[in-house]
Motif scaffolding. Structure first.
Motif, PDB file in Angstrom:
ATOM      1  N   SER A 117      40.760  10.218  23.737  1.00  0.00           N
ATOM      2  CA  SER A 117      41.542   9.081  23.240  1.00  0.00           C
ATOM      3  C   SER A 117      42.899   9.528  22.717  1.00  0.00           C
ATOM      4  N   VAL A 118      42.908  10.576  21.912  1.00  0.00           N
ATOM      5  CA  VAL A 118      44.174  11.062  21.359  1.00  0.00           C
ATOM      6  C   VAL A 118      45.052  11.615  22.481  1.00  0.00           C
ATOM      7  N   HIS A 119      44.449  12.360  23.394  1.00  0.00           N
ATOM      8  CA  HIS A 119      45.217  12.924  24.509  1.00  0.00           C
ATOM      9  C   HIS A 119      45.874  11.822  25.333  1.00  0.00           C
ATOM     10  N   GLU A 120      45.118  10.801  25.686  1.00  0.00           N
ATOM     11  CA  GLU A 120      45.666   9.718  26.508  1.00  0.00           C
ATOM     12  C   GLU A 120      46.744   8.937  25.761  1.00  0.00           C
ATOM     13  N   ALA A 121      46.538   8.713  24.464  1.00  0.00           N
ATOM     14  CA  ALA A 121      47.533   7.985  23.679  1.00  0.00           C
ATOM     15  C   ALA A 121      48.852   8.756  23.648  1.00  0.00           C
ATOM     16  N   VAL A 122      48.781  10.042  23.371  1.00  0.00           N
ATOM     17  CA  VAL A 122      49.995  10.861  23.306  1.00  0.00           C
ATOM     18  C   VAL A 122      50.635  10.948  24.683  1.00  0.00           C
ATOM     19  N   ASP A 123      49.822  11.149  25.703  1.00  0.00           N
ATOM     20  CA  ASP A 123      50.349  11.249  27.062  1.00  0.00           C
ATOM     21  C   ASP A 123      51.095   9.979  27.458  1.00  0.00           C
ATOM     22  N   CYS A 124      50.540   8.847  27.088  1.00  0.00           N
ATOM     23  CA  CYS A 124      51.163   7.564  27.415  1.00  0.00           C
ATOM     24  C   CYS A 124      52.456   7.349  26.615  1.00  0.00           C
ATOM     25  N   ALA A 125      52.446   7.746  25.357  1.00  0.00           N
ATOM     26  CA  ALA A 125      53.595   7.488  24.484  1.00  0.00           C
ATOM     27  C   ALA A 125      54.780   8.408  24.754  1.00  0.00           C
ATOM     28  N   VAL A 126      54.531   9.641  25.106  1.00  0.00           N
ATOM     29  CA  VAL A 126      55.642  10.585  25.268  1.00  0.00           C
ATOM     30  C   VAL A 126      56.062  10.777  26.722  1.00  0.00           C
ATOM     31  N   SER A 127      55.498  10.011  27.608  1.00  0.00           N
ATOM     32  CA  SER A 127      55.882  10.117  29.011  1.00  0.00           C
ATOM     33  C   SER A 127      57.357   9.751  29.166  1.00  0.00           C
ATOM     34  N   PRO A 128      58.096  10.544  29.932  1.00  0.00           N
ATOM     35  CA  PRO A 128      59.532  10.252  30.075  1.00  0.00           C
ATOM     36  C   PRO A 128      59.795   8.952  30.844  1.00  0.00           C
ATOM     37  N   GLN A 129      58.859   8.545  31.671  1.00  0.00           N
ATOM     38  CA  GLN A 129      59.042   7.314  32.443  1.00  0.00           C
ATOM     39  C   GLN A 129      58.122   6.239  31.875  1.00  0.00           C
ATOM     40  N   GLN A 130      58.666   5.387  31.033  1.00  0.00           N
ATOM     41  CA  GLN A 130      57.889   4.315  30.424  1.00  0.00           C
ATOM     42  C   GLN A 130      57.917   3.096  31.348  1.00  0.00           C
ATOM     43  N   THR A 131      56.788   2.823  31.973  1.00  0.00           N
ATOM     44  CA  THR A 131      56.673   1.663  32.849  1.00  0.00           C
ATOM     45  C   THR A 131      56.114   0.486  32.057  1.00  0.00           C
ATOM     46  N   ALA A 132      56.134  -0.683  32.671  1.00  0.00           N
ATOM     47  CA  ALA A 132      55.581  -1.879  32.022  1.00  0.00           C
ATOM     48  C   ALA A 132      54.087  -1.692  31.766  1.00  0.00           C
ATOM     49  N   ARG A 133      53.425  -1.017  32.671  1.00  0.00           N
ATOM     50  CA  ARG A 133      51.987  -0.760  32.520  1.00  0.00           C
ATOM     51  C   ARG A 133      51.712   0.143  31.307  1.00  0.00           C
ATOM     52  N   MET A 134      52.540   1.168  31.128  1.00  0.00           N
ATOM     53  CA  MET A 134      52.378   2.061  29.973  1.00  0.00           C
ATOM     54  C   MET A 134      52.679   1.328  28.676  1.00  0.00           C
ATOM     55  N   THR A 135      53.692   0.479  28.683  1.00  0.00           N
ATOM     56  CA  THR A 135      54.028  -0.290  27.488  1.00  0.00           C
ATOM     57  C   THR A 135      52.872  -1.211  27.120  1.00  0.00           C
ATOM     58  N   ALA A 136      52.262  -1.836  28.114  1.00  0.00           N
ATOM     59  CA  ALA A 136      51.107  -2.703  27.864  1.00  0.00           C
ATOM     60  C   ALA A 136      49.923  -1.896  27.344  1.00  0.00           C
ATOM     61  N   ALA A 137      49.719  -0.710  27.899  1.00  0.00           N
ATOM     62  CA  ALA A 137      48.618   0.150  27.440  1.00  0.00           C
ATOM     63  C   ALA A 137      48.848   0.590  26.001  1.00  0.00           C
ATOM     64  N   ARG A 138      50.080   0.912  25.671  1.00  0.00           N
ATOM     65  CA  ARG A 138      50.400   1.309  24.290  1.00  0.00           C
ATOM     66  C   ARG A 138      50.135   0.168  23.321  1.00  0.00           C
ATOM     67  N   ALA A 139      50.425  -1.055  23.725  1.00  0.00           N
ATOM     68  CA  ALA A 139      50.217  -2.219  22.851  1.00  0.00           C
ATOM     69  C   ALA A 139      48.729  -2.473  22.598  1.00  0.00           C
ATOM     70  N   GLN A 140      47.868  -1.994  23.492  1.00  0.00           N
ATOM     71  CA  GLN A 140      46.424  -2.226  23.347  1.00  0.00           C
ATOM     72  C   GLN A 140      45.722  -1.126  22.557  1.00  0.00           C
ATOM     73  N   MET A 141      46.421  -0.095  22.163  1.00  0.00           N
ATOM     74  CA  MET A 141      45.805   0.995  21.402  1.00  0.00           C
ATOM     75  C   MET A 141      45.572   0.549  19.963  1.00  0.00           C
ATOM     76  N   HIS A 142      44.332   0.712  19.503  1.00  0.00           N
ATOM     77  CA  HIS A 142      43.984   0.290  18.145  1.00  0.00           C
ATOM     78  C   HIS A 142      43.247   1.372  17.377  1.00  0.00           C
ATOM     79  N   GLY A 143      43.347   2.608  17.751  1.00  0.00           N
ATOM     80  CA  GLY A 143      42.649   3.682  17.053  1.00  0.00           C
ATOM     81  C   GLY A 143      41.416   4.132  17.811  1.00  0.00           C
ATOM     82  N   LEU A 144      40.548   4.823  17.116  1.00  0.00           N
ATOM     83  CA  LEU A 144      39.355   5.398  17.736  1.00  0.00           C
ATOM     84  C   LEU A 144      38.205   4.407  17.853  1.00  0.00           C
ATOM     85  N   GLY A 145      38.227   3.349  17.050  1.00  0.00           N
ATOM     86  CA  GLY A 145      37.257   2.270  17.191  1.00  0.00           C
ATOM     87  C   GLY A 145      35.839   2.622  16.784  1.00  0.00           C
ATOM     88  N   ALA A 146      34.884   1.995  17.480  1.00  0.00           N
ATOM     89  CA  ALA A 146      33.460   2.128  17.158  1.00  0.00           C
ATOM     90  C   ALA A 146      32.947   3.571  17.242  1.00  0.00           C
TER      91      ALA A 146
END
Length: 164
Positions: A110-139
């Protein structure tokens, strides 16, 4: 090495393979003594992991040190999984060890994917949407804390029973 010594070494190696030493029986207290410290370390990493994921989910540019902090958390969870592998548990404790392994892998991923998505040099609409859905580690984070609490309580109860 002479032929006789090579033969003796081979014979000894075969003897260990064919007739291994019997494994010592592990008690539940031994299992808990091995697993609880790992769960303590995992719970210690959770607030930092949650913070990194929250920062990754925030819109806009991310902090410069986010990748470094996120990587430190990922490495921390990886080290916990590595440290858990050689831990021997009784057959009854195997399911708990497997669950801890899965939860640690989830946290790391979870942490790896979150960081990978956030620091990617090419921020696509899909990545922005994925970042908006991140809410922590959850259950799974709650389950890891619950497992830690339960095993710590069980360890304390076994310690009291042994002392009395």
């Amino acid at each position: 090495m002479t032929r006789r010594r090579r033969f003796a070494a081979a014979r000894q190696a075969w003897a260990h393979l064919l007739h291994p030493r019997p494994a010592t029986a592990r008690s539940r207290a031994d299992d808990l003594a091995s697993l609880v410290p790992l769960l303590d370390r995992a719970a210690f990493l959770q607030p930092e992991a949650e913070q990194v994921i929250r920062e990754c989910a925030a819109p806009g540019k991310v902090a410069e040190d986010l990748a470094k902090r996120g990587n430190a958390v990922v490495v921390g969870y990886w080290q916990l999984r590595r440290d858990l592998l050689p831990v021997e548990v009784s057959p009854a404790g195997r399911s708990v060890k497997d669950e801890i392994q899965r939860l640690l892998l989830y946290h790391e991923w979870s942490v790896h994917e979150a960081v990978d998505c956030a620091v990617s040099p090419q921020q696509t609409a899909r990545m922005t949407a994925a970042r908006a859905q991140m809410h922590g580690l959850g259950a799974p984070a709650a389950r890891l804390r619950e497992l830690r609490r339960d095993l710590t309580h069980e360890q304390a109860m076994l310690g009291e029973a042994r002392d009395s």
